[in-house]
Scaffold this motif. Sequence first.
Motif, PDB file in Angstrom:
ATOM      1  N   LEU A  76     -43.823  -3.423  19.519  1.00  0.00           N
ATOM      2  CA  LEU A  76     -42.991  -3.615  21.131  1.00  0.00           C
ATOM      3  C   LEU A  76     -41.367  -3.466  20.527  1.00  0.00           C
ATOM      4  O   LEU A  76     -40.957  -4.051  19.590  1.00  0.00           O
ATOM      5  N   ALA A  77     -40.655  -2.523  21.044  1.00  0.00           N
ATOM      6  CA  ALA A  77     -39.265  -2.253  21.009  1.00  0.00           C
ATOM      7  C   ALA A  77     -38.608  -3.490  21.730  1.00  0.00           C
ATOM      8  O   ALA A  77     -38.882  -3.910  22.789  1.00  0.00           O
ATOM      9  N   LEU A  78     -37.529  -4.319  21.008  1.00  0.00           N
ATOM     10  CA  LEU A  78     -36.919  -5.245  21.715  1.00  0.00           C
ATOM     11  C   LEU A  78     -35.838  -4.552  22.464  1.00  0.00           C
ATOM     12  O   LEU A  78     -34.788  -3.882  21.911  1.00  0.00           O
ATOM     13  N   PRO A  79     -35.547  -5.025  23.705  1.00  0.00           N
ATOM     14  CA  PRO A  79     -34.497  -4.677  24.476  1.00  0.00           C
ATOM     15  C   PRO A  79     -33.145  -5.259  24.054  1.00  0.00           C
ATOM     16  O   PRO A  79     -33.278  -6.107  23.348  1.00  0.00           O
ATOM     17  N   GLY A  80     -32.204  -4.831  24.349  1.00  0.00           N
ATOM     18  CA  GLY A  80     -30.716  -5.229  23.785  1.00  0.00           C
ATOM     19  C   GLY A  80     -30.427  -6.595  24.082  1.00  0.00           C
ATOM     20  O   GLY A  80     -29.995  -7.547  23.416  1.00  0.00           O
ATOM     21  N   ARG A 131     -37.826  -3.918  16.423  1.00  0.00           N
ATOM     22  CA  ARG A 131     -38.943  -4.138  17.026  1.00  0.00           C
ATOM     23  C   ARG A 131     -39.791  -5.032  16.370  1.00  0.00           C
ATOM     24  O   ARG A 131     -39.651  -5.542  15.188  1.00  0.00           O
ATOM     25  N   ILE A 132     -40.694  -5.579  17.167  1.00  0.00           N
ATOM     26  CA  ILE A 132     -41.674  -6.557  16.493  1.00  0.00           C
ATOM     27  C   ILE A 132     -43.326  -6.135  16.521  1.00  0.00           C
ATOM     28  O   ILE A 132     -43.515  -5.113  17.420  1.00  0.00           O
ATOM     29  N   TYR A 133     -43.911  -6.454  15.455  1.00  0.00           N
ATOM     30  CA  TYR A 133     -45.526  -6.023  15.758  1.00  0.00           C
ATOM     31  C   TYR A 133     -46.235  -7.054  16.026  1.00  0.00           C
ATOM     32  O   TYR A 133     -46.175  -8.219  15.272  1.00  0.00           O
ATOM     33  N   LEU A 134     -47.166  -7.187  16.879  1.00  0.00           N
ATOM     34  CA  LEU A 134     -48.093  -8.287  17.422  1.00  0.00           C
ATOM     35  C   LEU A 134     -49.505  -7.572  17.118  1.00  0.00           C
ATOM     36  O   LEU A 134     -50.050  -6.803  17.870  1.00  0.00           O
ATOM     37  N   GLY A 135     -50.122  -7.705  15.764  1.00  0.00           N
ATOM     38  CA  GLY A 135     -51.291  -7.116  15.383  1.00  0.00           C
ATOM     39  C   GLY A 135     -50.958  -5.339  15.167  1.00  0.00           C
ATOM     40  O   GLY A 135     -49.992  -5.378  14.567  1.00  0.00           O
ATOM     41  N   ARG A 143     -46.261  -1.888   6.669  1.00  0.00           N
ATOM     42  CA  ARG A 143     -46.134  -0.936   8.259  1.00  0.00           C
ATOM     43  C   ARG A 143     -45.542   0.330   7.827  1.00  0.00           C
ATOM     44  O   ARG A 143     -44.498   0.534   7.018  1.00  0.00           O
ATOM     45  N   ARG A 144     -46.241   1.198   8.394  1.00  0.00           N
ATOM     46  CA  ARG A 144     -45.691   2.681   8.431  1.00  0.00           C
ATOM     47  C   ARG A 144     -44.889   3.110   9.486  1.00  0.00           C
ATOM     48  O   ARG A 144     -44.287   4.131   9.012  1.00  0.00           O
ATOM     49  N   GLY A 145     -44.766   2.167  10.459  1.00  0.00           N
ATOM     50  CA  GLY A 145     -44.051   2.605  11.650  1.00  0.00           C
ATOM     51  C   GLY A 145     -42.584   2.535  11.435  1.00  0.00           C
ATOM     52  O   GLY A 145     -41.715   1.964  11.983  1.00  0.00           O
ATOM     53  N   ASP A 146     -42.227   3.679  10.583  1.00  0.00           N
ATOM     54  CA  ASP A 146     -40.459   3.458  10.176  1.00  0.00           C
ATOM     55  C   ASP A 146     -39.837   4.278  11.416  1.00  0.00           C
ATOM     56  O   ASP A 146     -38.576   4.332  11.297  1.00  0.00           O
ATOM     57  N   HIS A 199     -45.302 -10.134   6.343  1.00  0.00           N
ATOM     58  CA  HIS A 199     -46.144  -9.405   7.003  1.00  0.00           C
ATOM     59  C   HIS A 199     -45.596  -8.306   7.792  1.00  0.00           C
ATOM     60  O   HIS A 199     -46.194  -7.242   8.610  1.00  0.00           O
ATOM     61  N   GLN A 200     -44.200  -8.126   7.488  1.00  0.00           N
ATOM     62  CA  GLN A 200     -43.365  -7.183   8.036  1.00  0.00           C
ATOM     63  C   GLN A 200     -43.689  -7.113   9.660  1.00  0.00           C
ATOM     64  O   GLN A 200     -43.675  -6.130  10.006  1.00  0.00           O
ATOM     65  N   ASP A 201     -43.483  -8.262  10.100  1.00  0.00           N
ATOM     66  CA  ASP A 201     -43.927  -8.537  11.853  1.00  0.00           C
ATOM     67  C   ASP A 201     -42.470  -8.061  12.596  1.00  0.00           C
ATOM     68  O   ASP A 201     -42.681  -7.624  13.610  1.00  0.00           O
TER      69      ASP A 201
END
Length: 225
Positions: free
Chosen positions: A157-161, A149-153, A222-225, A124-126
Motif C-alpha cells: 500500500l502506497a502511503l498518501p502524503g 509504502r507499507i506491506y501487509l502480508g 521484499r523485492r518490491g523496490d 520484516h521490511q514492512d
Amino acid sequence: MPSIFRRALGPDFDRLQPELQRRFSLSSRDNLAELGTGVMTSMKRGRLAAVPVAIAGRSRRLELPGAATDVRFDLANYAYLDGFGRETFLYSRRFRFPARVARFDDTMIYSESRTTIVNYLGSHQDIAAELRLSVTDDGGLRMQGGSQRIYLGRVKLALPGALAARAEVIERWDEAANRFTISVEIDSAAGSLFAYRGWFTVNEVPMVPQDIPAGLRPDRERRGD
C-alpha cells in the motif's frame, strides 16, 4: 561493485568530507564492518509515533526511542548481497536506556527503477521509503525521505502524503572533536514523530558477509523496490 551511496550521489559523492566518503564507500566486496559507539545528546518522540510502532515495534526490530538525554548507543553497518543479489547496506542501532535496550534496524538498497536508495525498515521490511541524497555545503550527507509504502502480508500500500512521514537525516564529520555527528527529524502533516541528535565514533573491522552476526539480517526480504 560501488557502494549504494556512491551510485545514488554520482559525482557529488566526491564532495563529501573524506571521512564520510570512507564511511559510505562500504560495499559487499570490502569484507569489512563498521562498528561504532556514541551518545544521543537529545531524543524526542511525539504522540503520533505510536502509529508506526503499532505496525512494527519491538518484535520487528523497529522501536522508536522515548524522550531522553545523553543516551549511549551502539551502531553497526554491514554490506552484503541480499537474496535477490542486490547490494545492501544494513544499519543497526541499539539505544541503551537504563531499563531496556531499544533496537532499530533498517536495510538499504539502490533501486534501478527508482534511481535512488530504498530504505526498508525493521526485521520484516514492512515499511519502505525512498531516500533522496544530497551533499550539504560543508560536505555532510543529507538523506531525505520520499515516497513510502507499507506491506501487509503480500499487499503493498502506497502511503498518501497526508499519512507519509517527512524525514531528514544529516551526518557530518566534526573535525575538532574527531567524530561523526548525526541529526534525525521525522514528522508528518499531522505533527512530530521523533527526533534525535548526537555523536559517535566508528571502527572498521574485518568481516565477510557470511559472518554478519545472527539476528541482524532481515527475517524477510521484499523485492518490491
